[in-house]
Design an enzyme around this catalytic site. Sequence first.
Site, PDB file in Angstrom:
ATOM      1  N   ALA A 156       0.824  -1.204   0.000  1.00  0.00           N
ATOM      2  CA  ALA A 156       0.000   0.000   0.000  1.00  0.00           C
ATOM      3  C   ALA A 156       0.862   1.261   0.000  1.00  0.00           C
ATOM      4  CB  ALA A 156      -0.938  -0.012   1.201  1.00  0.00           C
ATOM      5  N   HIS A 157       0.189   2.399  -0.069  1.00  0.00           N
ATOM      6  CA  HIS A 157       0.903   3.669  -0.216  1.00  0.00           C
ATOM      7  C   HIS A 157       1.771   3.982   0.999  1.00  0.00           C
ATOM      8  CE1 HIS A 157      -2.904   6.010   1.379  1.00  0.00           C
ATOM      9  NE2 HIS A 157      -2.490   5.079   2.210  1.00  0.00           N
ATOM     10  N   ASN A 158       2.945   4.533   0.695  1.00  0.00           N
ATOM     11  CA  ASN A 158       3.914   5.004   1.688  1.00  0.00           C
ATOM     12  C   ASN A 158       4.560   3.897   2.507  1.00  0.00           C
ATOM     13  OD1 ASN A 158       1.668   7.555   1.739  1.00  0.00           O
ATOM     14  ND2 ASN A 158       3.816   8.029   1.335  1.00  0.00           N
TER      15      ASN A 158
END
Length: 363
Positions: A265-267
């Site tokens: 997922a993001h980051n």
Amino acid sequence: MPVLLDPENALALDVLLAGTDAQGLDWHLSAPDAADLPRIRGIGTLSSAGSEEISFLSNPRYQNQLATTRAAAVIVTPDVAQARQEQGASGHVLVVCKHPYLLYARLAQWFERASRPAGPAGVHPSAVVDPSAEIDADARVGAQCVIEAGARIGRGARLGPGCVIGAGSTVGADSLLHPRVTLYAGVHVGERAIIHSGAVLGADGFGFAPDPTLGRGAWGKIPQLGGVRVGNDVEIGANTTIDRGALDDTIVGDGVKLDNQIMVAHNVRIGAHTAIAACVGIAGSTTIGERCTIGGASMLSGHLAIADDVNISGGTAVTSNIAKAGRYTGVYPYAEHSEWQRNAAVIQQLALLRRRLRALERE
């Protein structure tokens, strides 16, 4: 017999080993008296290798196959070689090495390179390339690829048919993208990476904010303005997805190995040389340290910090930080269904049983 050289290209065993990247593995040959070194055309398992192939023994459970293998030569540990000598066993040329599995890996790499179709460098006529994209003269771009504005393809990189390289994205030198890999805009892949078919890097992270102005329970989209950065010597499996960051980039460190169907997922930040098996889900903004291993189908909650050198068993749900190196397991063992139901009923009553036990202790 997964890989075979043509008969005229067979190599003497010592020449083959000298030509592989086996430096530092401290190997030597042990051959029966007056035996000629065999010529090798391929590599195989102990059970399937033929008389012109080399094999290896790295797992003791397969040691009994040494007596029946048809392999021309076998890679073994010094202990196995000594035991065979003491038993008077003969007939096979042995390649004695402390790390037989690693030497096998180096040989497999050599055979893969030797059997790889060379193919000319250049851009297939059906590819669509923006005039502002930069493609090295030694790169190869396959049929129906799309290279968008400002993208850069490095020296020796190979893009299989149907790949999409988004605006401003980069593919480093000697990287291989198998057919139908998609890099959205702002994705940067390092050198010598391998990305398998269906992988998608740089799709929007799952970012939404409650927005009552859009209606009861409605969500407003948060544009994902970061990118994805993938280090050198990374391998990414088929249908794995790595989302772009909300503001900062999602990071995959040097030497990371990702299996098929992983969700990053993001980051998320994944430290160097971490290996993650299939079907793992990593929620947003979790940081995973270096040299970690994560077993298949594990789940990691968001905003966690995982230390270096952590080993997580398959199927484990990680819901809090792991600050210390070591092995962690959180899997309920399987059982026959009726037994599982009885155990589950007991687990649901643990709090009550604990209170009763404390009451008895106070009496």
